[in-house]
Design an enzyme around this catalytic site. Sequence first.
Site, mmCIF file in Angstrom:
data_model
loop_
_atom_site.group_PDB
_atom_site.id
_atom_site.type_symbol
_atom_site.label_atom_id
_atom_site.label_comp_id
_atom_site.label_asym_id
_atom_site.label_seq_id
_atom_site.Cartn_x
_atom_site.Cartn_y
_atom_site.Cartn_z
ATOM 1 N N SER A 97 -14.594 -6.787 15.674
ATOM 2 C CA SER A 97 -13.484 -6.187 16.412
ATOM 3 C C SER A 97 -12.467 -5.675 15.395
ATOM 4 C CB SER A 97 -12.877 -7.202 17.392
ATOM 5 O OG SER A 97 -11.886 -6.598 18.198
ATOM 6 N N HIS B 37 -15.598 -3.448 19.011
ATOM 7 C CA HIS B 37 -14.610 -3.103 20.032
ATOM 8 C C HIS B 37 -13.897 -1.813 19.635
ATOM 9 C CE1 HIS B 37 -14.444 -7.702 20.934
ATOM 10 N NE2 HIS B 37 -15.493 -7.119 21.492
ATOM 11 N N ASP C 112 -14.350 -13.198 21.741
ATOM 12 C CA ASP C 112 -15.659 -12.656 22.073
ATOM 13 C C ASP C 112 -16.703 -13.126 21.060
ATOM 14 O OD1 ASP C 112 -17.451 -11.163 23.565
ATOM 15 O OD2 ASP C 112 -17.037 -9.294 22.487
#
Length: 219
Positions: free
Chosen positions: A39, A66, A159
């Site tokens: 991310s 992401h 996540d």
Amino acid sequence: MSFPQPARHTSPRPGPELIVTEPGSRPHDAFAVVAIASSAGGITALSEVLGGLPAELPVPVLIVQHLDPRHKTVIAEIMARRTKLPVQLAREGDRAEAGTVYIAPPNYHLLIGPDHVLSLSSSELVHFVRPSADLLFESVAGAYGPQAIACVLTGSGSDGGMGVSAVKARGGTVIVQDPQTAEFRSMPDTAVRAGAVDFILPLDEIAHVIAGLVQADQP
């Protein structure tokens, strides 16, 4: 091929005890896929990992990074300049081919089925994100079992924690970037706390470990 050594810790770590699996210490089928999640800070981290993988990598690489869904992404073009491997945004119905990197497009979950065909989903957000590392890892665990490698790199949020547990439960191998070396440590920390990690490594060692694992069973 000689294997790199498992995680080397520079300082004591709080949380669950880390169980490190020595390469070759358990029987397994040849590894068949690598799934990577990142991310915040991930573009730099992915560039480092992909850039260190050999052109003859015998497995596909699936990536969740992401991304801002409001903008067209050029991540595939950026990564293609950093690695010897072909890179593309994943498409519905693609069959995962060895030596190719597939990146989840913005705002779509990336999944893979038992037939090793990719699918994209716009189902609800998971941990406030889409694509979700958890969903990718869980699908990889179901499709590949002990043949899967899951890797968590720098990122904010949580996540990936549930996903690495799924991979480990099916006999797969989990690699996490050392949180102390990550630009954003929340995702690596979450994965470590899940207690399902085989290797905790500084960023510059991850590609070497992945290549060693996937090439170990090659003739």
